[in-house]
Design a protein around this motif. Structure first.
Motif, PDB file in Angstrom:
ATOM      1  N   VAL A   1      10.142  -6.906  52.279  1.00 11.71           N
ATOM      2  CA  VAL A   1       9.694  -6.164  53.453  1.00 11.71           C
ATOM      3  C   VAL A   1      10.827  -5.337  54.067  1.00 11.71           C
ATOM      4  CG1 VAL A   1       8.722  -6.384  55.780  1.00 11.71           C
ATOM      5  CG2 VAL A   1       7.850  -7.811  53.925  1.00 11.71           C
ATOM      6  N   CYS A   2      11.995  -5.962  54.269  1.00 15.23           N
ATOM      7  CA  CYS A   2      13.075  -5.248  54.959  1.00 15.23           C
ATOM      8  C   CYS A   2      14.331  -5.050  54.121  1.00 15.23           C
ATOM      9  CB  CYS A   2      13.427  -5.948  56.271  1.00 15.23           C
ATOM     10  SG  CYS A   2      14.362  -7.476  56.037  1.00 15.23           S
ATOM     11  N   GLY A   3      14.405  -5.711  52.970  1.00 17.77           N
ATOM     12  CA  GLY A   3      15.552  -5.545  52.086  1.00 17.77           C
ATOM     13  C   GLY A   3      16.742  -6.435  52.390  1.00 17.77           C
ATOM     14  N   ALA A   4      16.653  -7.286  53.411  1.00 19.00           N
ATOM     15  CA  ALA A   4      17.759  -8.197  53.741  1.00 19.00           C
ATOM     16  C   ALA A   4      17.865  -9.293  52.679  1.00 19.00           C
ATOM     17  CB  ALA A   4      17.522  -8.819  55.120  1.00 19.00           C
TER      18      ALA A   4
ATOM     19  N   ASN B   1      16.907 -11.841  57.926  1.00 20.72           N
ATOM     20  CA  ASN B   1      16.792 -10.942  59.073  1.00 20.72           C
ATOM     21  C   ASN B   1      15.813 -11.531  60.096  1.00 20.72           C
ATOM     22  OD1 ASN B   1      16.331  -8.880  60.905  1.00 20.72           O
ATOM     23  ND2 ASN B   1      15.542  -7.433  59.392  1.00 20.72           N
ATOM     24  N   GLU B   2      16.336 -12.000  61.203  1.00 19.31           N
ATOM     25  CA  GLU B   2      15.515 -12.621  62.246  1.00 19.31           C
ATOM     26  C   GLU B   2      14.445 -11.676  62.788  1.00 19.31           C
ATOM     27  OE1 GLU B   2      14.433 -15.989  64.152  1.00 19.31           O
ATOM     28  OE2 GLU B   2      16.147 -15.896  62.812  1.00 19.31           O
ATOM     29  N   PHE B   3      14.658 -10.364  62.644  1.00 17.09           N
ATOM     30  CA  PHE B   3      13.732  -9.376  63.195  1.00 17.09           C
ATOM     31  C   PHE B   3      12.828  -8.748  62.133  1.00 17.09           C
ATOM     32  CE2 PHE B   3      17.505  -9.573  65.871  1.00 17.09           C
ATOM     33  CZ  PHE B   3      16.922  -9.993  67.053  1.00 17.09           C
ATOM     34  N   CYS B   4      12.766  -9.358  60.962  1.00 15.07           N
ATOM     35  CA  CYS B   4      11.923  -8.863  59.877  1.00 15.07           C
ATOM     36  C   CYS B   4      10.447  -9.091  60.209  1.00 15.07           C
ATOM     37  CB  CYS B   4      12.273  -9.586  58.584  1.00 15.07           C
ATOM     38  SG  CYS B   4      11.261  -9.101  57.175  1.00 15.07           S
TER      39      CYS B   4
ATOM     40  N   MET C   1       5.316 -12.241  61.131  1.00 16.24           N
ATOM     41  CA  MET C   1       3.998 -12.566  60.579  1.00 16.24           C
ATOM     42  C   MET C   1       3.889 -14.061  60.266  1.00 16.24           C
ATOM     43  SD  MET C   1       3.423  -9.267  58.080  1.00 16.24           S
ATOM     44  CE  MET C   1       2.146 -10.092  57.148  1.00 16.24           C
ATOM     45  N   GLY C   2       4.933 -14.626  59.680  1.00 16.29           N
ATOM     46  CA  GLY C   2       4.922 -16.048  59.334  1.00 16.29           C
ATOM     47  C   GLY C   2       4.811 -16.950  60.548  1.00 16.29           C
TER      48      GLY C   2
ATOM     49  N   PHE D   1       1.197  -7.058  69.156  1.00 16.33           N
ATOM     50  CA  PHE D   1       1.991  -8.259  69.405  1.00 16.33           C
ATOM     51  C   PHE D   1       3.042  -8.422  68.326  1.00 16.33           C
ATOM     52  CE2 PHE D   1      -1.976  -9.989  67.381  1.00 16.33           C
ATOM     53  CZ  PHE D   1      -1.429 -10.432  66.184  1.00 16.33           C
ATOM     54  N   LYS D   2       4.094  -9.210  68.651  1.00 17.06           N
ATOM     55  CA  LYS D   2       5.138  -9.558  67.683  1.00 17.06           C
ATOM     56  C   LYS D   2       5.491 -11.038  67.764  1.00 17.06           C
ATOM     57  CE  LYS D   2       7.714  -5.382  66.741  1.00 17.06           C
ATOM     58  NZ  LYS D   2       8.958  -4.651  66.898  1.00 17.06           N
ATOM     59  N   THR D   3       5.194 -11.654  68.900  1.00 19.66           N
ATOM     60  CA  THR D   3       5.581 -13.046  69.119  1.00 19.66           C
ATOM     61  C   THR D   3       4.359 -13.872  69.517  1.00 19.66           C
ATOM     62  OG1 THR D   3       6.034 -12.752  71.467  1.00 19.66           O
ATOM     63  CG2 THR D   3       7.858 -12.285  69.943  1.00 19.66           C
TER      64      THR D   3
END
Length: 164
Positions: free
Chosen positions: A21-24, A39-42, A47-48, A76-78
């Protein structure tokens, strides 16, 4: 070379080492059972977390595809964001509408209460599902979230679980 890359190389495993998703970099947990994005912000981590919450509390209408669309549209994100949703925005989104927004609102409204074990397990603590959390609560006779949060690390060492 990351730990995941070393494991993959040493064992000749064909496994991902980067988040799709983010490449981290991906990291592996202590017991080598779970890969996750560093990446904590991925978006995949958001989603998980939300998926674990809705699954644990048995909240319907929030599958992974829906969760992803909501994150992509800044709905939403959280987990706390779930309880502050602007349903008018959902009603305007392609593929949703007023009926979908109403179903989502109804599901969340109908699942605002949870047992202590459900509530804690919903936060996706690694290797701690609802059953394990309930066993700790019963074994240590925790009555509230405050009891759980005030506990010292040694309080979680179980020398025997209470039988139900």
């Amino acid at each position: 070379m990351t730990e995941v890359e070393k494991l993959a190389s040493n064992h000749k495993w064909n496994m991902p080492t980067k988040c799709s998703v983010c490449g981290a970099d991906l990291v592996i947990n202590e017991n080598h059972k779970e890969l996750k994005c560093s990446n904590e912000f991925c978006k995949s981590r958001y989603m998980g977390r939300i998926s674990k919450w809705t699954d644990t509390l048995k909240i319907k209408e929030f599958g992974l595809t829906t969760i992803e669309k909501m994150i992509d549209n800044d709905i939403f994100k959280t987990i706390p964001d779930l309880y502050k949703i602007d349903y008018a925005k959902i009603a305007e989104m392609d593929g949703f509408g007023e009926k979908s927004a109403a179903k989502m609102k109804s599901e969340l409204d109908n699942h605002k209460e949870a047992s202590l074990a459900e509530f804690i397990a919903g936060f996706n603590i690694t290797d701690c599902g609802e059953t394990i959390i309930q066993n700790v609560i019963d074994g240590k006779d925790f009555k509230s979230l405050n009891d759980f949060l005030k506990a010292k690390p040694e309080d979680f060492i179980m020398d025997g679980l209470k039988e139900k």
